[in-house]
Write a protein that holds these residues in place. Structure first.
Motif, PDB file in Angstrom:
ATOM      1  N   ILE A 180     -13.283  30.026 -29.559  1.00 45.25           N
ATOM      2  CA  ILE A 180     -12.809  29.611 -28.240  1.00 45.25           C
ATOM      3  C   ILE A 180     -11.364  29.146 -28.273  1.00 45.25           C
ATOM      4  CG2 ILE A 180     -13.108  27.941 -26.364  1.00 45.25           C
ATOM      5  CD1 ILE A 180     -16.100  27.948 -26.949  1.00 45.25           C
ATOM      6  N   PHE A 181     -11.009  28.361 -29.263  1.00 51.33           N
ATOM      7  CA  PHE A 181      -9.714  27.675 -29.238  1.00 51.33           C
ATOM      8  C   PHE A 181      -8.644  28.298 -30.138  1.00 51.33           C
ATOM      9  CE2 PHE A 181     -12.943  24.646 -27.926  1.00 51.33           C
ATOM     10  CZ  PHE A 181     -12.407  24.186 -26.739  1.00 51.33           C
ATOM     11  N   PHE A 182      -9.051  29.168 -31.058  1.00 56.81           N
ATOM     12  CA  PHE A 182      -8.067  29.749 -31.963  1.00 56.81           C
ATOM     13  C   PHE A 182      -8.144  31.268 -32.012  1.00 56.81           C
ATOM     14  CE2 PHE A 182      -9.014  25.439 -33.258  1.00 56.81           C
ATOM     15  CZ  PHE A 182      -7.745  24.899 -33.371  1.00 56.81           C
ATOM     16  N   ASP A 183      -9.002  31.841 -31.159  1.00 56.65           N
ATOM     17  CA  ASP A 183      -9.168  33.289 -31.095  1.00 56.65           C
ATOM     18  C   ASP A 183      -9.332  33.870 -32.496  1.00 56.65           C
ATOM     19  OD1 ASP A 183      -9.482  35.656 -29.710  1.00 56.65           O
ATOM     20  OD2 ASP A 183      -7.366  36.185 -29.846  1.00 56.65           O
ATOM     21  N   HIS A 184     -10.160  33.209 -33.272  1.00 58.87           N
ATOM     22  CA  HIS A 184     -10.262  33.491 -34.697  1.00 58.87           C
ATOM     23  C   HIS A 184     -11.439  34.414 -34.989  1.00 58.87           C
ATOM     24  CE1 HIS A 184      -9.744  32.413 -38.993  1.00 58.87           C
ATOM     25  NE2 HIS A 184      -8.551  32.056 -38.595  1.00 58.87           N
ATOM     26  N   GLN A 185     -11.210  35.369 -35.862  1.00 62.41           N
ATOM     27  CA  GLN A 185     -12.260  36.266 -36.315  1.00 62.41           C
ATOM     28  C   GLN A 185     -12.794  35.782 -37.666  1.00 62.41           C
ATOM     29  OE1 GLN A 185     -13.149  38.635 -34.135  1.00 62.41           O
ATOM     30  NE2 GLN A 185     -11.509  37.856 -32.823  1.00 62.41           N
ATOM     31  N   GLU A 186     -13.893  36.404 -38.121  1.00 55.09           N
ATOM     32  CA  GLU A 186     -14.431  36.056 -39.433  1.00 55.09           C
ATOM     33  C   GLU A 186     -13.378  36.355 -40.509  1.00 55.09           C
ATOM     34  OE1 GLU A 186     -17.438  34.884 -40.455  1.00 55.09           O
ATOM     35  OE2 GLU A 186     -18.134  34.573 -38.411  1.00 55.09           O
ATOM     36  N   THR A 187     -13.158  35.398 -41.412  1.00 48.47           N
ATOM     37  CA  THR A 187     -12.164  35.576 -42.471  1.00 48.47           C
ATOM     38  C   THR A 187     -12.777  35.152 -43.801  1.00 48.47           C
ATOM     39  OG1 THR A 187     -11.289  33.333 -42.377  1.00 48.47           O
ATOM     40  CG2 THR A 187     -10.381  34.917 -40.818  1.00 48.47           C
ATOM     41  N   GLU A 190      -7.620  26.371 -20.159  1.00 43.47           N
ATOM     42  CA  GLU A 190      -6.487  26.990 -19.461  1.00 43.47           C
ATOM     43  C   GLU A 190      -5.580  25.933 -18.830  1.00 43.47           C
ATOM     44  OE1 GLU A 190      -6.698  29.389 -15.546  1.00 43.47           O
ATOM     45  OE2 GLU A 190      -6.853  30.888 -17.153  1.00 43.47           O
ATOM     46  N   LYS A 191      -6.165  24.890 -18.248  1.00 46.22           N
ATOM     47  CA  LYS A 191      -5.370  23.826 -17.628  1.00 46.22           C
ATOM     48  C   LYS A 191      -4.551  23.072 -18.674  1.00 46.22           C
ATOM     49  CE  LYS A 191      -6.532  24.443 -13.361  1.00 46.22           C
ATOM     50  NZ  LYS A 191      -5.517  24.940 -12.390  1.00 46.22           N
ATOM     51  N   PHE A 192      -5.164  22.795 -19.826  1.00 47.70           N
ATOM     52  CA  PHE A 192      -4.440  22.072 -20.877  1.00 47.70           C
ATOM     53  C   PHE A 192      -3.295  22.917 -21.437  1.00 47.70           C
ATOM     54  CE2 PHE A 192      -8.477  19.443 -21.997  1.00 47.70           C
ATOM     55  CZ  PHE A 192      -8.341  18.757 -20.794  1.00 47.70           C
ATOM     56  N   GLU A 193      -3.515  24.220 -21.530  1.00 42.30           N
ATOM     57  CA  GLU A 193      -2.471  25.100 -22.056  1.00 42.30           C
ATOM     58  C   GLU A 193      -1.240  25.138 -21.158  1.00 42.30           C
ATOM     59  OE1 GLU A 193      -4.706  28.687 -22.553  1.00 42.30           O
ATOM     60  OE2 GLU A 193      -5.151  28.267 -24.675  1.00 42.30           O
ATOM     61  N   GLU A 194      -1.397  24.748 -19.909  1.00 41.25           N
ATOM     62  CA  GLU A 194      -0.273  24.728 -18.969  1.00 41.25           C
ATOM     63  C   GLU A 194       0.634  23.512 -19.166  1.00 41.25           C
ATOM     64  OE1 GLU A 194      -2.118  24.893 -15.159  1.00 41.25           O
ATOM     65  OE2 GLU A 194      -2.790  26.982 -15.369  1.00 41.25           O
ATOM     66  N   LEU A 195       0.162  22.506 -19.899  1.00 43.38           N
ATOM     67  CA  LEU A 195       0.966  21.303 -20.115  1.00 43.38           C
ATOM     68  C   LEU A 195       2.189  21.621 -20.973  1.00 43.38           C
ATOM     69  CD1 LEU A 195      -1.920  18.748 -20.789  1.00 43.38           C
ATOM     70  CD2 LEU A 195      -0.535  18.933 -18.719  1.00 43.38           C
ATOM     71  N   GLU A 196       3.334  21.112 -20.590  1.00 41.58           N
ATOM     72  CA  GLU A 196       4.574  21.415 -21.301  1.00 41.58           C
ATOM     73  C   GLU A 196       4.738  20.593 -22.580  1.00 41.58           C
ATOM     74  OE1 GLU A 196       7.884  21.044 -18.694  1.00 41.58           O
ATOM     75  OE2 GLU A 196       7.193  22.609 -17.317  1.00 41.58           O
ATOM     76  N   ASN A 197       4.280  19.345 -22.552  1.00 40.66           N
ATOM     77  CA  ASN A 197       4.420  18.478 -23.718  1.00 40.66           C
ATOM     78  C   ASN A 197       3.371  18.864 -24.768  1.00 40.66           C
ATOM     79  OD1 ASN A 197       3.994  16.177 -25.530  1.00 40.66           O
ATOM     80  ND2 ASN A 197       5.369  15.058 -24.170  1.00 40.66           N
ATOM     81  N   GLU A 198       3.832  19.393 -25.893  1.00 41.97           N
ATOM     82  CA  GLU A 198       2.938  19.911 -26.929  1.00 41.97           C
ATOM     83  C   GLU A 198       2.017  18.828 -27.489  1.00 41.97           C
ATOM     84  OE1 GLU A 198       1.748  23.348 -29.189  1.00 41.97           O
ATOM     85  OE2 GLU A 198       3.155  23.167 -27.537  1.00 41.97           O
ATOM     86  N   ILE A 249       0.963  15.989 -26.051  1.00 42.61           N
ATOM     87  CA  ILE A 249      -0.046  15.603 -25.068  1.00 42.61           C
ATOM     88  C   ILE A 249      -1.077  16.723 -24.883  1.00 42.61           C
ATOM     89  CG2 ILE A 249      -0.399  15.111 -22.608  1.00 42.61           C
ATOM     90  CD1 ILE A 249       2.236  13.560 -22.661  1.00 42.61           C
ATOM     91  N   LYS A 250      -0.601  17.954 -24.826  1.00 41.08           N
ATOM     92  CA  LYS A 250      -1.502  19.100 -24.682  1.00 41.08           C
ATOM     93  C   LYS A 250      -2.528  19.138 -25.813  1.00 41.08           C
ATOM     94  CE  LYS A 250       0.059  23.214 -25.774  1.00 41.08           C
ATOM     95  NZ  LYS A 250       0.815  24.497 -25.650  1.00 41.08           N
ATOM     96  N   ASN A 251      -2.055  18.975 -27.042  1.00 40.00           N
ATOM     97  CA  ASN A 251      -2.964  19.047 -28.189  1.00 40.00           C
ATOM     98  C   ASN A 251      -3.936  17.868 -28.224  1.00 40.00           C
ATOM     99  OD1 ASN A 251      -1.744  21.413 -28.950  1.00 40.00           O
ATOM    100  ND2 ASN A 251      -0.458  20.471 -30.534  1.00 40.00           N
ATOM    101  N   PHE A 252      -3.489  16.706 -27.765  1.00 38.60           N
ATOM    102  CA  PHE A 252      -4.356  15.525 -27.684  1.00 38.60           C
ATOM    103  C   PHE A 252      -5.566  15.819 -26.798  1.00 38.60           C
ATOM    104  CE2 PHE A 252      -5.647  11.577 -25.590  1.00 38.60           C
ATOM    105  CZ  PHE A 252      -5.765  10.685 -26.651  1.00 38.60           C
ATOM    106  N   PHE A 253      -5.317  16.354 -25.615  1.00 40.10           N
ATOM    107  CA  PHE A 253      -6.418  16.665 -24.694  1.00 40.10           C
ATOM    108  C   PHE A 253      -7.252  17.843 -25.198  1.00 40.10           C
ATOM    109  CE2 PHE A 253      -3.453  14.735 -21.388  1.00 40.10           C
ATOM    110  CZ  PHE A 253      -4.140  13.525 -21.375  1.00 40.10           C
ATOM    111  N   MET A 254      -6.589  18.785 -25.876  1.00 33.87           N
ATOM    112  CA  MET A 254      -7.324  19.942 -26.384  1.00 33.87           C
ATOM    113  C   MET A 254      -8.316  19.525 -27.469  1.00 33.87           C
ATOM    114  SD  MET A 254      -7.310  23.160 -25.451  1.00 33.87           S
ATOM    115  CE  MET A 254      -5.669  23.742 -25.007  1.00 33.87           C
ATOM    116  N   LEU A 255      -7.924  18.569 -28.316  1.00 35.69           N
ATOM    117  CA  LEU A 255      -8.869  18.082 -29.330  1.00 35.69           C
ATOM    118  C   LEU A 255     -10.071  17.419 -28.666  1.00 35.69           C
ATOM    119  CD1 LEU A 255      -9.769  17.586 -32.201  1.00 35.69           C
ATOM    120  CD2 LEU A 255      -8.370  15.519 -32.243  1.00 35.69           C
TER     121      LEU A 255
END
Length: 367
Positions: free
Chosen positions: A254-261, A139-147, A149-155
């Motif tokens: 957790i990170f992509f809200d993904h269902q079985e596909t 949730e904290k990383f999702e608040e970052l405005e710079n896409e 940088i946000k994705n770097f920390f999310m990985l």
């Protein structure tokens, strides 16, 4: 059909992810199905590849990252949102100063576990506090405005989540195991430190090079501009080998809200194909034909395609995929220049009875 087979034992480890585990940036996410930087370098050098490289099953982006290091244009396609995300983060250009500035803020955070977990089954794989803290950081990383940088920390968080889960990736699924509680904060902070250190040691082509184009899409149906690709280096899902949604279901949930596909052991929808009377192998090679037809249209005359492919092990038979892929390719219009055998894989029935071997090979094609 008869093909020119050549054994290349030096590629035995290169066709796996093992060599990448010790390489900066390449090891930011452990993608057990991937191949190594060494394999891509081998293909580019041996077959004199240049121009724009396509990887239609790009996985964690090894082909794309090598292309960036070599100042080559590259395009990656993958049906998995996780794979595309990892590939993008590993191949982006970064401002290290900005990363460090945000990192200092992250270090000061004191995790407050989130109580509400929508996917209750996730609790089977984590201690309650650990899972709550993962969602706190997300949730904290999702608040970052710079896409970027946000994705770097999310990985970094995605990779750290795997380290603290009470599970290991084994074969085609997850196996539950019991671990002592591990604080996610210490794992995450150390991971980010290593990632920033990797960038600090990198050259300008990594920090400010040609970023590849990455598409979350289906290689069977995606349109590639005609005559726009000079070469292809790729490794499709192996026949009857991996169920991607099972192996990576924690990260996807957790990170992509993904269902079985239908990210199955082959490319298409198994249930639909079996209802139509096709075997798993028939469905797999039908899908591979569709993918190869798209590649053929996108490839320039004289362009080369190198496909890392392994055979399939079944209870009643073993299938050598390399020759079948070569057959299909020649029917489409490719010339098969050679099949390079990298290693042999033992097949087993009921996990104990060996039923023979299949090859893992590079099928080398030319338009």
């Amino acid at each position: 059909m008869r093909y020119n087979f050549r054994e290349e034992p030096s590629l035995e480890r290169a066709v796996t992810f093992i060599l990448n585990k010790s390489k900066p940036i390449y090891n930011w996410f452990y993608f057990k199905e991937g191949f190594s930087k060494e394999l891509v370098d081998y293909c580019i050098d041996r077959y004199d590849l240049h121009g724009t490289i396509l990887d239609p099953f790009c996985g964690s982006g090894t082909t794309l990252l090598v292309a960036k290091e070599r100042k080559m244009n590259a395009i990656g396609i993958d049906i998995s949102p996780l794979a595309c995300f990892v590939s993008k983060v590993k191949t982006r250009n970064y401002d290290i100063g900005e990363l460090k500035k945000e990192f200092e803020k992250i270090r000061q955070l004191k995790p407050t576990p989130k109580e509400e977990i929508r996917k209750k089954w996730l609790k089977e794989y984590f201690y309650g506090k650990t899972l709550g803290n993962i969602y706190f950081y997300k949730e904290k990383f999702e608040e970052l405005e710079n896409e970027v940088i946000k994705n770097f920390f999310m990985l970094a968080l995605i990779d750290s989540t795997d380290k603290v889960a009470n599970a290991i990736k084994q074969g085609a699924s997850l196996r539950k195991i019991k671990k002592p509680p591990i604080p996610i904060k210490s794992i995450l902070i150390n991971k980010i430190k290593r990632m920033i250190r990797d960038l600090e040691k990198s050259n300008e082509t990594i920090l400010d090079g040609i970023e590849p184009k990455i598409i979350n899409g289906d290689a069977r149906i995606i349109n590639i501009e005609e005559n726009s690709i000079d070469a292809v280096i790729t490794s499709p899902p192996y026949l009857n080998k991996i169920e991607y949604t099972k192996v990576y279901k924690i990260e996807l949930a957790i990170f992509f809200d993904h269902q079985e596909t239908s990210l199955r052991s082959f490319i298409g929808d198994e249930a639909k194909e079996i209802k139509e009377g096709r075997t798993i192998a028939e469905a797999y090679f039908k899908d591979m034909r569709m993918s190869l037809e798209k590649i053929y249209l996108g490839l320039r005359e004289g362009g080369k395609v190198i496909i890392d492919i392994a055979g399939g092990c079944f209870p009643d038979r073993n299938i050598q995929s390399d020759e079948i892929i070569a057959d299909i390719s020649q029917e489409i219009g490719f010339k098969c220049k050679e099949i390079v055998i990298a290693r042999e894989i033992n097949c087993h029935r009921e996990r104990t009875f060996r039923t023979g071997k299949v090859r893992e090979s590079l099928v080398v094609l030319e338009k």
